[in-house]
Design an enzyme around this catalytic site. Structure first.
Site, short mmCIF file in Angstrom:
data_model
loop_
_atom_site.label_atom_id
_atom_site.label_comp_id
_atom_site.label_asym_id
_atom_site.label_seq_id
_atom_site.Cartn_x
_atom_site.Cartn_y
_atom_site.Cartn_z
N ASP A 161 0.84 -1.21 0.00
CA ASP A 161 0.00 0.00 0.00
C ASP A 161 0.87 1.25 0.00
O ASP A 161 0.57 2.24 -0.68
CB ASP A 161 -0.92 -0.02 1.23
N HIS A 189 -4.58 -3.64 6.27
CA HIS A 189 -4.32 -3.88 4.84
C HIS A 189 -5.65 -4.28 4.21
O HIS A 189 -5.97 -5.46 4.08
CB HIS A 189 -3.28 -4.97 4.63
P1 NAI Z 1 -1.91 -18.54 -3.85
O1 NAI Z 1 -3.26 -19.15 -3.64
O2 NAI Z 1 -1.33 -18.48 -5.21
O3 NAI Z 1 -0.86 -19.29 -2.92
C1 NAI Z 1 -1.12 -19.59 -1.59
C2 NAI Z 1 -0.36 -20.86 -1.28
O4 NAI Z 1 -0.47 -21.09 0.13
C3 NAI Z 1 -0.92 -22.09 -1.98
O5 NAI Z 1 0.12 -22.73 -2.69
C4 NAI Z 1 -1.45 -22.96 -0.84
O6 NAI Z 1 -1.30 -24.35 -1.09
C5 NAI Z 1 -0.57 -22.48 0.30
N1 NAI Z 1 -1.14 -22.73 1.64
C6 NAI Z 1 -2.43 -22.67 2.04
N2 NAI Z 1 -2.53 -22.98 3.33
C7 NAI Z 1 -1.29 -23.25 3.77
C8 NAI Z 1 -0.75 -23.64 5.02
N3 NAI Z 1 -1.55 -23.83 6.09
N4 NAI Z 1 0.59 -23.81 5.12
C9 NAI Z 1 1.39 -23.62 4.06
N5 NAI Z 1 0.93 -23.27 2.84
C10 NAI Z 1 -0.38 -23.07 2.71
O7 NAI Z 1 -2.02 -17.09 -3.19
P2 NAI Z 1 -1.05 -15.85 -3.38
O8 NAI Z 1 -1.50 -15.04 -4.53
O9 NAI Z 1 0.37 -16.30 -3.32
O10 NAI Z 1 -1.42 -15.00 -2.07
C11 NAI Z 1 -1.14 -15.49 -0.78
C12 NAI Z 1 -1.81 -14.63 0.27
O11 NAI Z 1 -1.28 -13.32 0.25
C13 NAI Z 1 -3.33 -14.48 0.10
O12 NAI Z 1 -3.94 -14.57 1.40
C14 NAI Z 1 -3.48 -13.07 -0.43
O13 NAI Z 1 -4.73 -12.51 -0.12
C15 NAI Z 1 -2.35 -12.38 0.33
N6 NAI Z 1 -1.90 -11.10 -0.21
C16 NAI Z 1 -1.53 -10.13 0.68
C17 NAI Z 1 -1.05 -8.91 0.26
C18 NAI Z 1 -0.64 -7.86 1.24
O14 NAI Z 1 -0.30 -6.75 0.81
N7 NAI Z 1 -0.64 -8.11 2.56
C19 NAI Z 1 -0.97 -8.59 -1.17
C20 NAI Z 1 -1.34 -9.68 -2.04
C21 NAI Z 1 -1.81 -10.89 -1.56
#
Ligand code: NAI
Length: 327
Positions: A161, A189
Protein backbone atom coordinates in the site's frame (compact mmCIF):
# COMPACT_ATOMS: atom_id res chain seq x y z
CA UNK A 1 31.37 -15.17 4.32
CA UNK A 2 28.63 -14.81 6.97
CA UNK A 3 26.85 -17.90 8.34
CA UNK A 4 23.61 -18.63 6.46
CA UNK A 5 20.32 -17.49 7.94
CA UNK A 6 17.24 -19.70 7.76
CA UNK A 7 14.21 -18.20 6.03
CA UNK A 8 10.93 -20.11 6.34
CA UNK A 9 8.25 -19.31 3.76
CA UNK A 10 4.67 -20.65 3.87
CA UNK A 11 2.60 -20.84 0.70
CA UNK A 12 5.94 -21.23 -1.08
CA UNK A 13 4.46 -22.75 -4.25
CA UNK A 14 1.78 -20.06 -4.59
CA UNK A 15 1.79 -17.00 -6.83
CA UNK A 16 3.61 -14.71 -4.40
CA UNK A 17 6.02 -17.49 -3.45
CA UNK A 18 7.00 -17.93 -7.07
CA UNK A 19 7.77 -14.22 -7.41
CA UNK A 20 9.55 -14.05 -4.05
CA UNK A 21 11.87 -17.00 -3.56
CA UNK A 22 14.23 -16.14 -6.40
CA UNK A 23 14.69 -12.65 -5.05
CA UNK A 24 15.48 -13.91 -1.55
CA UNK A 25 17.98 -16.39 -3.01
CA UNK A 26 19.58 -13.68 -5.17
CA UNK A 27 20.31 -11.48 -2.13
CA UNK A 28 17.65 -8.80 -2.68
CA UNK A 29 16.09 -9.30 0.75
CA UNK A 30 19.06 -9.77 3.08
CA UNK A 31 21.89 -8.29 1.05
CA UNK A 32 24.58 -9.54 -1.34
CA UNK A 33 26.81 -10.97 1.43
CA UNK A 34 24.17 -12.88 3.40
CA UNK A 35 23.77 -16.58 2.51
CA UNK A 36 20.34 -18.12 3.07
CA UNK A 37 18.75 -21.52 3.60
CA UNK A 38 15.16 -21.57 2.32
CA UNK A 39 12.70 -23.64 4.36
CA UNK A 40 9.67 -23.96 2.13
CA UNK A 41 6.34 -24.93 3.64
CA UNK A 42 3.27 -25.92 1.64
CA UNK A 43 -0.15 -27.26 2.47
CA UNK A 44 -0.28 -31.10 2.72
CA UNK A 45 -1.86 -31.38 -0.74
CA UNK A 46 -0.25 -33.53 -3.41
CA UNK A 47 -0.60 -30.91 -6.14
CA UNK A 48 0.90 -28.16 -3.96
CA UNK A 49 3.84 -30.33 -2.90
CA UNK A 50 4.54 -31.31 -6.49
CA UNK A 51 4.47 -27.64 -7.51
CA UNK A 52 6.86 -26.93 -4.63
CA UNK A 53 9.22 -29.59 -5.94
CA UNK A 54 9.21 -27.83 -9.30
CA UNK A 55 9.98 -24.46 -7.70
CA UNK A 56 12.86 -26.02 -5.75
CA UNK A 57 14.21 -27.52 -9.00
CA UNK A 58 14.11 -24.06 -10.60
CA UNK A 59 15.90 -22.55 -7.61
CA UNK A 60 18.61 -25.19 -8.04
CA UNK A 61 18.81 -24.36 -11.73
CA UNK A 62 19.53 -20.69 -10.97
CA UNK A 63 22.83 -21.65 -9.25
CA UNK A 64 22.48 -18.78 -6.78
CA UNK A 65 25.79 -18.44 -4.91
CA UNK A 66 23.98 -17.30 -1.74
CA UNK A 67 21.53 -20.22 -1.61
CA UNK A 68 23.00 -22.80 0.79
CA UNK A 69 20.08 -25.19 1.11
CA UNK A 70 16.40 -25.83 0.41
CA UNK A 71 13.99 -27.65 2.73
CA UNK A 72 10.65 -28.73 1.27
CA UNK A 73 7.97 -29.76 3.71
CA UNK A 74 4.31 -29.74 4.67
CA UNK A 75 5.26 -30.16 8.34
CA UNK A 76 5.43 -26.72 9.95
CA UNK A 77 7.58 -27.98 12.82
CA UNK A 78 10.22 -28.98 10.25
CA UNK A 79 9.77 -25.82 8.18
CA UNK A 80 10.03 -23.34 11.06
CA UNK A 81 12.84 -25.19 12.85
CA UNK A 82 15.57 -22.70 13.81
CA UNK A 83 14.16 -20.14 11.33
CA UNK A 84 15.47 -16.61 11.76
CA UNK A 85 12.73 -15.19 9.55
CA UNK A 86 9.25 -16.67 9.11
CA UNK A 87 7.40 -15.26 6.11
CA UNK A 88 3.74 -16.26 6.40
CA UNK A 89 2.19 -16.04 2.96
CA UNK A 90 0.04 -19.18 2.74
CA UNK A 91 -3.59 -18.56 3.66
CA UNK A 92 -7.02 -19.75 2.70
CA UNK A 93 -8.52 -17.53 0.00
CA UNK A 94 -12.06 -16.19 0.28
CA UNK A 95 -14.32 -18.48 -1.73
CA UNK A 96 -17.48 -17.40 -3.58
CA UNK A 97 -20.25 -16.46 -1.16
CA UNK A 98 -17.97 -16.96 1.84
CA UNK A 99 -18.66 -14.69 4.81
CA UNK A 100 -15.79 -12.58 6.14
CA UNK A 101 -16.30 -14.11 9.59
CA UNK A 102 -15.78 -17.61 8.17
CA UNK A 103 -12.67 -16.49 6.31
CA UNK A 104 -11.29 -15.02 9.53
CA UNK A 105 -12.02 -18.21 11.46
CA UNK A 106 -10.58 -20.55 8.82
CA UNK A 107 -7.40 -18.52 8.62
CA UNK A 108 -7.40 -18.13 12.37
CA UNK A 109 -6.93 -21.89 12.74
CA UNK A 110 -3.90 -21.82 10.41
CA UNK A 111 -2.26 -18.88 12.17
CA UNK A 112 -2.91 -20.19 15.69
CA UNK A 113 -1.15 -23.40 14.75
CA UNK A 114 1.73 -21.65 13.01
CA UNK A 115 2.13 -19.10 15.85
CA UNK A 116 2.44 -21.96 18.38
CA UNK A 117 4.96 -23.87 16.29
CA UNK A 118 7.09 -20.82 15.52
CA UNK A 119 7.20 -19.98 19.21
CA UNK A 120 8.27 -23.54 20.00
CA UNK A 121 10.89 -24.23 17.33
CA UNK A 122 12.09 -21.06 15.55
CA UNK A 123 15.43 -19.41 16.35
CA UNK A 124 15.77 -17.24 19.46
CA UNK A 125 16.02 -14.14 17.25
CA UNK A 126 13.07 -15.14 15.01
CA UNK A 127 11.10 -12.44 13.24
CA UNK A 128 7.70 -13.06 11.66
CA UNK A 129 6.21 -11.15 8.71
CA UNK A 130 2.61 -11.89 7.72
CA UNK A 131 1.29 -11.39 4.18
CA UNK A 132 -1.59 -13.91 4.00
CA UNK A 133 -4.89 -12.10 4.34
CA UNK A 134 -6.47 -10.77 6.46
CA UNK A 135 -2.83 -10.00 7.23
CA UNK A 136 -3.17 -7.70 10.26
CA UNK A 137 -5.55 -9.99 12.12
CA UNK A 138 -3.68 -13.15 11.11
CA UNK A 139 -0.56 -11.53 12.57
CA UNK A 140 -2.37 -10.70 15.80
CA UNK A 141 -3.59 -14.30 16.01
CA UNK A 142 -0.11 -15.79 15.46
CA UNK A 143 1.39 -13.41 18.04
CA UNK A 144 -1.30 -14.33 20.56
CA UNK A 145 0.16 -17.85 20.68
CA UNK A 146 3.72 -16.75 21.44
CA UNK A 147 5.04 -17.11 24.97
CA UNK A 148 8.77 -17.01 24.20
CA UNK A 149 8.92 -14.48 21.35
CA UNK A 150 7.84 -10.91 22.18
CA UNK A 151 4.90 -9.40 20.28
CA UNK A 152 7.06 -6.82 18.51
CA UNK A 153 8.68 -9.65 16.52
CA UNK A 154 5.37 -10.10 14.68
CA UNK A 155 4.68 -7.62 11.88
CA UNK A 156 2.17 -7.59 9.02
CA UNK A 157 2.77 -6.14 5.58
CA UNK A 158 1.30 -2.80 4.48
CA UNK A 159 4.31 -1.98 2.31
CA UNK A 160 2.47 -2.75 -0.91
CA UNK A 161 0.00 0.00 0.00
CA UNK A 162 2.87 2.38 0.79
CA UNK A 163 4.54 1.65 -2.55
CA UNK A 164 1.24 2.12 -4.38
CA UNK A 165 0.64 5.45 -2.63
CA UNK A 166 4.16 6.69 -3.41
CA UNK A 167 3.70 5.99 -7.11
CA UNK A 168 0.25 7.63 -7.23
CA UNK A 169 1.63 10.82 -5.65
CA UNK A 170 4.63 10.90 -8.01
CA UNK A 171 2.47 10.39 -11.08
CA UNK A 172 -0.02 13.09 -10.02
CA UNK A 173 2.78 15.59 -9.35
CA UNK A 174 4.67 14.58 -12.50
CA UNK A 175 7.88 13.98 -10.54
CA UNK A 176 10.31 11.10 -10.27
CA UNK A 177 9.22 8.45 -7.78
CA UNK A 178 12.26 9.08 -5.61
CA UNK A 179 11.17 12.70 -5.01
CA UNK A 180 8.27 11.39 -2.86
CA UNK A 181 9.11 10.70 0.78
CA UNK A 182 7.34 10.04 4.08
CA UNK A 183 4.11 8.55 2.78
CA UNK A 184 2.98 6.12 5.47
CA UNK A 185 0.06 3.70 5.74
CA UNK A 186 -2.11 3.62 8.85
CA UNK A 187 -4.43 0.78 9.82
CA UNK A 188 -5.61 -2.37 8.10
CA UNK A 189 -4.32 -3.88 4.84
CA UNK A 190 -7.77 -3.47 3.28
CA UNK A 191 -9.63 -0.73 1.43
CA UNK A 192 -10.11 1.11 4.77
CA UNK A 193 -6.38 1.77 5.25
CA UNK A 194 -5.28 5.39 5.30
CA UNK A 195 -2.34 6.73 3.27
CA UNK A 196 -1.48 9.84 5.32
CA UNK A 197 -0.78 12.27 2.48
CA UNK A 198 -0.56 15.31 4.79
CA UNK A 199 2.88 14.19 6.03
CA UNK A 200 4.29 13.22 2.64
CA UNK A 201 6.84 15.42 0.94
CA UNK A 202 7.79 15.93 -2.70
CA UNK A 203 11.31 17.27 -3.22
CA UNK A 204 11.26 18.32 0.43
CA UNK A 205 8.04 20.35 0.15
CA UNK A 206 4.66 19.25 1.58
CA UNK A 207 3.09 16.96 -1.04
CA UNK A 208 -0.31 18.58 -0.44
CA UNK A 209 1.05 22.02 -1.45
CA UNK A 210 2.89 20.66 -4.49
CA UNK A 211 -0.18 18.75 -5.71
CA UNK A 212 -2.55 21.53 -4.59
CA UNK A 213 -5.68 19.45 -5.02
CA UNK A 214 -7.11 18.52 -1.63
CA UNK A 215 -10.24 17.00 -3.18
CA UNK A 216 -8.08 14.58 -5.20
CA UNK A 217 -5.98 13.67 -2.17
CA UNK A 218 -9.00 13.02 0.04
CA UNK A 219 -11.02 11.28 -2.69
CA UNK A 220 -9.51 9.53 -5.74
CA UNK A 221 -6.03 9.18 -4.21
CA UNK A 222 -7.19 7.33 -1.08
CA UNK A 223 -9.68 5.32 -3.13
CA UNK A 224 -7.16 4.29 -5.80
CA UNK A 225 -4.64 3.10 -3.22
CA UNK A 226 -7.32 1.36 -1.14
CA UNK A 227 -8.91 -0.45 -4.09
CA UNK A 228 -5.78 -1.14 -6.11
CA UNK A 229 -5.84 -4.84 -5.23
CA UNK A 230 -9.35 -5.19 -6.70
CA UNK A 231 -8.32 -3.21 -9.80
CA UNK A 232 -5.42 -5.61 -10.40
CA UNK A 233 -7.72 -8.63 -10.05
CA UNK A 234 -10.15 -7.04 -12.54
CA UNK A 235 -7.34 -6.45 -15.06
CA UNK A 236 -5.18 -9.53 -14.58
CA UNK A 237 -7.73 -12.09 -13.48
CA UNK A 238 -5.42 -12.91 -10.57
CA UNK A 239 -4.45 -11.03 -7.43
CA UNK A 240 -1.26 -8.98 -7.21
CA UNK A 241 1.68 -11.30 -6.84
CA UNK A 242 4.92 -9.79 -8.17
CA UNK A 243 4.20 -6.44 -6.53
CA UNK A 244 3.24 -8.19 -3.28
CA UNK A 245 6.47 -10.22 -3.35
CA UNK A 246 8.42 -7.04 -4.10
CA UNK A 247 6.73 -5.30 -1.17
CA UNK A 248 7.75 -8.15 1.13
CA UNK A 249 11.35 -7.80 -0.06
CA UNK A 250 11.08 -4.08 0.81
CA UNK A 251 9.36 -4.80 4.16
CA UNK A 252 12.13 -7.13 5.35
CA UNK A 253 14.99 -5.19 3.72
CA UNK A 254 13.84 -2.04 5.54
CA UNK A 255 13.51 -4.00 8.80
CA UNK A 256 17.11 -5.19 8.60
CA UNK A 257 18.48 -1.77 7.64
CA UNK A 258 19.07 0.50 10.66
CA UNK A 259 17.77 4.02 10.03
CA UNK A 260 15.17 2.94 7.44
CA UNK A 261 11.82 4.71 7.81
CA UNK A 262 8.83 2.75 6.52
CA UNK A 263 5.30 1.49 7.20
CA UNK A 264 4.62 -1.84 8.86
CA UNK A 265 1.66 -3.15 10.84
CA UNK A 266 2.66 -3.59 14.48
CA UNK A 267 0.95 -4.18 17.79
CA UNK A 268 -0.78 -0.97 18.77
CA UNK A 269 -0.34 0.45 22.22
CA UNK A 270 -2.99 3.08 21.66
CA UNK A 271 -0.89 5.36 19.46
CA UNK A 272 -2.58 7.41 16.74
CA UNK A 273 -6.01 6.43 18.09
CA UNK A 274 -5.70 2.69 17.43
CA UNK A 275 -7.15 0.30 19.95
CA UNK A 276 -4.50 -1.39 22.06
CA UNK A 277 -3.76 -4.93 20.84
CA UNK A 278 -4.83 -4.60 17.22
CA UNK A 279 -2.05 -4.82 14.63
CA UNK A 280 -2.18 -1.50 12.75
CA UNK A 281 -0.05 -0.01 9.99
CA UNK A 282 2.02 2.94 11.17
CA UNK A 283 5.40 4.55 10.48
CA UNK A 284 8.46 3.01 12.12
CA UNK A 285 12.19 3.58 12.15
CA UNK A 286 14.45 0.53 12.16
CA UNK A 287 16.83 0.74 15.14
CA UNK A 288 18.95 -2.40 14.90
CA UNK A 289 18.50 -5.23 12.36
CA UNK A 290 15.00 -6.69 12.94
CA UNK A 291 14.04 -4.11 15.61
CA UNK A 292 12.19 -0.84 15.24
CA UNK A 293 10.49 1.98 17.08
CA UNK A 294 7.18 3.56 16.11
CA UNK A 295 7.58 7.14 14.92
CA UNK A 296 5.35 9.21 17.14
CA UNK A 297 4.24 12.80 16.94
CA UNK A 298 2.69 13.07 13.48
CA UNK A 299 -0.28 15.42 14.02
CA UNK A 300 -3.58 14.17 12.57
CA UNK A 301 -6.24 16.59 11.29
CA UNK A 302 -9.98 15.85 11.47
CA UNK A 303 -9.97 14.07 8.08
CA UNK A 304 -7.09 11.80 9.14
CA UNK A 305 -8.68 11.11 12.53
CA UNK A 306 -11.94 10.04 10.85
CA UNK A 307 -10.08 7.75 8.41
CA UNK A 308 -8.10 6.19 11.26
CA UNK A 309 -11.30 5.68 13.27
CA UNK A 310 -12.82 3.76 10.32
CA UNK A 311 -9.85 1.46 9.76
CA UNK A 312 -9.46 0.97 13.53
CA UNK A 313 -13.12 -0.09 13.78
CA UNK A 314 -12.56 -2.71 11.08
CA UNK A 315 -9.56 -4.10 12.98
CA UNK A 316 -11.51 -4.18 16.24
CA UNK A 317 -14.41 -5.96 14.49
CA UNK A 318 -12.02 -8.53 12.97
CA UNK A 319 -10.54 -9.15 16.40
CA UNK A 320 -14.06 -9.64 17.82
CA UNK A 321 -14.80 -12.31 15.18
CA UNK A 322 -11.86 -14.43 16.39
CA UNK A 323 -11.92 -13.46 20.08
CA UNK A 324 -13.06 -16.91 21.19
CA UNK A 325 -10.17 -18.53 19.29
CA UNK A 326 -7.34 -16.55 20.87
CA UNK A 327 -8.32 -16.81 24.54
P1 NAI B 1 -1.91 -18.54 -3.85
O1 NAI B 1 -3.26 -19.15 -3.64
O2 NAI B 1 -1.33 -18.48 -5.21
O3 NAI B 1 -0.86 -19.29 -2.92
C1 NAI B 1 -1.12 -19.59 -1.59
C2 NAI B 1 -0.36 -20.86 -1.28
O4 NAI B 1 -0.47 -21.09 0.13
C3 NAI B 1 -0.92 -22.09 -1.98
O5 NAI B 1 0.12 -22.73 -2.69
C4 NAI B 1 -1.45 -22.96 -0.84
O6 NAI B 1 -1.30 -24.35 -1.09
C5 NAI B 1 -0.57 -22.48 0.30
N1 NAI B 1 -1.14 -22.73 1.64
C6 NAI B 1 -2.43 -22.67 2.04
N2 NAI B 1 -2.53 -22.98 3.33
C7 NAI B 1 -1.29 -23.25 3.77
C8 NAI B 1 -0.75 -23.64 5.02
N3 NAI B 1 -1.55 -23.83 6.09
N4 NAI B 1 0.59 -23.81 5.12
C9 NAI B 1 1.39 -23.62 4.06
N5 NAI B 1 0.93 -23.27 2.84
C10 NAI B 1 -0.38 -23.07 2.71
O7 NAI B 1 -2.02 -17.09 -3.19
P2 NAI B 1 -1.05 -15.85 -3.38
O8 NAI B 1 -1.50 -15.04 -4.53
O9 NAI B 1 0.37 -16.30 -3.32
O10 NAI B 1 -1.42 -15.00 -2.07
C11 NAI B 1 -1.14 -15.49 -0.78
C12 NAI B 1 -1.81 -14.63 0.27
O11 NAI B 1 -1.28 -13.32 0.25
C13 NAI B 1 -3.33 -14.48 0.10
O12 NAI B 1 -3.94 -14.57 1.40
C14 NAI B 1 -3.48 -13.07 -0.43
O13 NAI B 1 -4.73 -12.51 -0.12
C15 NAI B 1 -2.35 -12.38 0.33
N6 NAI B 1 -1.90 -11.10 -0.21
C16 NAI B 1 -1.53 -10.13 0.68
C17 NAI B 1 -1.05 -8.91 0.26
C18 NAI B 1 -0.64 -7.86 1.24
O14 NAI B 1 -0.30 -6.75 0.81
N7 NAI B 1 -0.64 -8.11 2.56
C19 NAI B 1 -0.97 -8.59 -1.17
C20 NAI B 1 -1.34 -9.68 -2.04
C21 NAI B 1 -1.81 -10.89 -1.56
Amino acid sequence: MKAPIRVAVTGAAGQIGYALLFRIASGAMFGPDQPVILQLIEAPIEKALLALKGVAMELDDCAFPLLKGIVQTSDASVGFKDANWCLLIGAKPRGPGMERADLLKDNGKIFIEQGKIIDAVAAADARVAVVGNPANTNCMIAASQAKRLPADRFTAMVRLDQNRAQTQLAQKAGVDLTAVKDIFIYGNHSPTMFPAFAHATINGQPAASVINDQAWLQGPFCETVGKRGAAIIAARGLSSAASAANALVDHVRSLVTPGAIHSIAVKSNGLYGFDANVWAGMPVKTTTPGSYEVITGYAMDDFAKAKIATTNKELVDERAFVADMIK
